[in-house]
Design an enzyme around this catalytic site. Structure first.
Site, PDB file in Angstrom:
ATOM      1  N   ASP A   1      -6.605  21.770 -12.209  1.00 46.12           N
ATOM      2  CA  ASP A   1      -6.920  20.391 -12.969  1.00 46.12           C
ATOM      3  C   ASP A   1      -6.558  20.514 -14.303  1.00 46.12           C
ATOM      4  O   ASP A   1      -6.983  21.277 -14.994  1.00 46.12           O
ATOM      5  CB  ASP A   1      -8.574  20.238 -12.704  1.00 46.12           C
ATOM      6  CG  ASP A   1      -8.926  18.859 -13.019  1.00 46.12           C
ATOM      7  OD1 ASP A   1      -8.455  18.385 -14.009  1.00 46.12           O
ATOM      8  OD2 ASP A   1      -9.869  18.553 -12.909  1.00 46.12           O
TER       9      ASP A   1
ATOM     10  N   TYR B   1     -15.656  20.006 -12.983  1.00 43.81           N
ATOM     11  CA  TYR B   1     -15.978  18.764 -13.127  1.00 43.81           C
ATOM     12  C   TYR B   1     -17.131  18.655 -12.438  1.00 43.81           C
ATOM     13  O   TYR B   1     -17.300  18.911 -11.248  1.00 43.81           O
ATOM     14  CB  TYR B   1     -14.784  17.695 -12.873  1.00 43.81           C
ATOM     15  CG  TYR B   1     -15.266  16.318 -13.075  1.00 43.81           C
ATOM     16  CD1 TYR B   1     -15.420  15.711 -14.539  1.00 43.81           C
ATOM     17  CD2 TYR B   1     -15.091  15.447 -11.882  1.00 43.81           C
ATOM     18  CE1 TYR B   1     -15.908  14.616 -14.655  1.00 43.81           C
ATOM     19  CE2 TYR B   1     -15.571  14.109 -12.289  1.00 43.81           C
ATOM     20  CZ  TYR B   1     -15.823  13.523 -13.704  1.00 43.81           C
ATOM     21  OH  TYR B   1     -16.158  12.394 -13.881  1.00 43.81           O
TER      22      TYR B   1
ATOM     23  N   LYS C   1      -8.325   9.908 -18.999  1.00 41.59           N
ATOM     24  CA  LYS C   1      -8.713  10.638 -20.230  1.00 41.59           C
ATOM     25  C   LYS C   1      -7.618  10.596 -21.384  1.00 41.59           C
ATOM     26  O   LYS C   1      -6.943   9.644 -21.730  1.00 41.59           O
ATOM     27  CB  LYS C   1      -9.233  12.216 -20.298  1.00 41.59           C
ATOM     28  CG  LYS C   1     -10.147  12.281 -18.785  1.00 41.59           C
ATOM     29  CD  LYS C   1     -11.575  11.534 -19.219  1.00 41.59           C
ATOM     30  CE  LYS C   1     -12.296  11.544 -17.829  1.00 41.59           C
ATOM     31  NZ  LYS C   1     -12.623  12.543 -16.811  1.00 41.59           N
TER      32      LYS C   1
ATOM     33  N   ARG D   1       1.018  -1.194  -0.007  1.00 43.52           N
ATOM     34  CA  ARG D   1      -0.006   0.013  -0.061  1.00 43.52           C
ATOM     35  C   ARG D   1       0.838   1.480   0.017  1.00 43.52           C
ATOM     36  O   ARG D   1       0.190   2.412  -0.185  1.00 43.52           O
ATOM     37  CB  ARG D   1      -0.901  -0.089   1.142  1.00 43.52           C
ATOM     38  CG  ARG D   1      -1.932   1.221   1.494  1.00 43.52           C
ATOM     39  CD  ARG D   1      -3.082   1.131   2.276  1.00 43.52           C
ATOM     40  NE  ARG D   1      -2.777   0.076   3.070  1.00 43.52           N
ATOM     41  CZ  ARG D   1      -2.320   0.201   4.286  1.00 43.52           C
ATOM     42  NH1 ARG D   1      -1.562   1.455   4.680  1.00 43.52           N
ATOM     43  NH2 ARG D   1      -2.373  -0.786   5.376  1.00 43.52           N
TER      44      ARG D   1
HETATM   45  C1  LIG Z   1     -12.967  12.739 -15.494  1.00 40.97           C
HETATM   46  C2  LIG Z   1     -12.536  13.957 -14.892  1.00 40.97           C
HETATM   47  C3  LIG Z   1     -12.064  13.955 -13.774  1.00 40.97           C
HETATM   48  C4  LIG Z   1     -12.337  12.717 -12.893  1.00 40.97           C
HETATM   49  O1  LIG Z   1     -11.550  11.962 -13.171  1.00 40.97           O
HETATM   50  P1  LIG Z   1     -11.911  10.095 -12.596  1.00 40.97           P
HETATM   51  O2  LIG Z   1     -10.656   9.481 -13.456  1.00 40.97           O
HETATM   52  O3  LIG Z   1     -13.067   9.869 -13.729  1.00 40.97           O
HETATM   53  O4  LIG Z   1     -12.091   9.995 -11.607  1.00 40.97           O
HETATM   54  C5  LIG Z   1     -11.994  15.317 -13.048  1.00 40.97           C
HETATM   55  N1  LIG Z   1     -11.537  16.316 -13.751  1.00 40.97           N
HETATM   56  C6  LIG Z   1     -11.803  16.465 -14.827  1.00 40.97           C
HETATM   57  C7  LIG Z   1     -11.793  17.640 -15.576  1.00 40.97           C
HETATM   58  C8  LIG Z   1     -12.571  15.271 -15.630  1.00 40.97           C
HETATM   59  O5  LIG Z   1     -12.557  15.297 -16.832  1.00 40.97           O
END
Ligand SMILES: *Cc1c(COP(=O)(O)O)cnc(C)c1O
Length: 388
Positions: A177, A103, A202, A47
């Site tokens: 982000d 988000y 993504k 972990r």
């Molecule tokens: C998809 C997304 C998230 C969350 O990510 P996950 O991997 O789905 O938990 C956070 N911020 C943005 C801008 C996103 O597109």
């Protein structure tokens, strides 16, 4: 400093060794063999650390901060990474400023933060509202400014440098982000942010086969704090996921380059259509976000957004596409699109489409989009007025 492609194919990998594979395989271990004093061990219990994470973390740090040493901590999803920053760094009585158009799960984290005594103000990404929101009633305990730029799904852009300077002057940390842009599109740490946080699910991993998140920063103590949060909450990434994402980084440069080409081509074609409104792409020279985007972004990403007259028209368009999957998420090698309003979590018009450009040939993609628009337009939605 080397170029992005050269850096991407080697990022986080060991120096080539005779008769060894260029990329070590994933390490599947719940615990490591511990002869002698465990305090000297790099890896002990699974972990806390794993060599496959370490490789990916080095890669993230090299890509997010090629010029200066940085540290990255990987998580099993973007949300786990975001929660590590918001819940791990904020204390009762602290104030955080969050985007109101970020988000869709941010509002749920906000509710959680508020139950722990953290105060939250929100402001939209475009314009000067975020700057104004830094000043408020917080007894000098403004601790964090959270930015998401370009914002998802609205594609507004804010000036990271300017906001970071203003937030630092008030003693607050700044986190960005960086999901949509990827580190090859934007480097928040170079622009003054303290933390670059992303969903690697993504465009970063790009093949749509893993969920992943990370936090990158230059301050080793802060990285240690984030790492301790991960160990304490147990939000750990599987080695196979880490390995897949790392392997995929070798094509990151090619993917984001082609996605940008395709996104621009699709956005330009959409502009020509009378039934399509509000086309947004920060790479379009007359997009409202372009003046700031062109100063701080190196590539403009894969997401284009636009609005069709009504939800039925949007659904017919999605159904008629042959090269574009009707699917959520974005950043994959295959183009996807969705009617964002179906989730109900974003403040968008009912005919709003979020389109993610993949790496297909631009001519094929544009032809498919135009053909699907023809099909969708040939039938009039019930209740809609035929355009004259
Ligand atoms: C998809 C997304 C998230 C969350 O990510 P996950 O991997 O789905 O938990 C956070 N911020 C943005 C801008 C996103 O597109």
């Amino acid at each position: 400093m080397t170029g992005d492609g050269t850096r991407a194919v080697r990022a986080g990998l060991p120096a080539a060794e005779a008769y060894q594979p260029p990329m070590p395989g994933p390490v599947f271990a719940a615990h490591f063999h511990l002869p002698g004093d465990p305090a000297d061990a790099t890896y002990g219990y699974g972990r806390e650390g794993n060599p496959t994470w370490t490789g990916l973390e080095r890669a993230v740090a090299e890509l997010e901060s090629p010029g200066e040493e940085a540290h990255a901590v990987v998580f099993p999803s973007g949300m786990a990474a975001i929660a590590a920053v918001l819940m791990g760094l904020l204390r009762p009585g602290d104030t955080a400023v969050l985007p109101s158009d970020g988000y869709q799960l941010l509002p749920r984290l906000r509710e959680r933060l508020e139950t722990t005594g953290v105060r939250v103000r929100t402001a939209p990404t475009g314009g000067d509202a975020q700057l104004t929101a830094l000043d408020g009633d917080d007894d000098g305990r403004l601790r964090l400014l959270w930015l998401e730029t370009p914002s998802n799904p609205g594609l507004d852009v804010c000036d990271i440098r300017r906001l970071a300077d203003a937030a630092h002057a008030r003693g607050a940390l700044v986190a960005v982000d960086n999901t949509l842009a990827t580190p090859l599109g934007q480097r928040p740490l170079d622009l003054g942010a303290d933390l670059s946080v992303a969903s690697g699910t993504k465009a970063f991993s790009g093949y749509g086969d893993v969920l992943l998140g990370y936090v990158a920063c230059r301050d080793p103590e802060r990285a240690g704090e984030i790492r301790r949060w991960r160990t304490t909450t147990g939000a750990i990434l599987g080695p196979m996921e880490a390995w897949l994402a790392h392997r995929g980084l070798g094509t990151l440069h090619l993917r984001v380059e082609r996605q940008q080409t395709n996104a621009l081509a699709v956005a330009a074609a959409l502009r020509e259509r009378p039934e399509v409104t509000s086309v947004r792409y920060p790479g379009l020279t007359d997009d409202p976000a372009h003046p700031v985007a062109v100063r701080q972004m190196r590539r403009f990403g894969c997401v284009v957004s636009f609005v069709l007259p009504d939800p039925e028209h949007a659904e017919r368009f999605l159904a008629a596409l042959r090269l574009v999957d009707d699917a959520t998420s974005f950043g994959g090698v295959r183009s996807t699109a969705e009617r964002r309003g179906r989730w109900g979590g974003d403040a968008v018009p009912t005919g709003f489409i979020r389109f993610s450009a993949g790496v297909e040939d631009p001519e094929d993609l544009v032809a498919d989009v135009c053909r699907a628009l023809e099909v969708a337009g040939a039938e009039v939605s019930p209740g809609a007025n035929r355009a004259t």
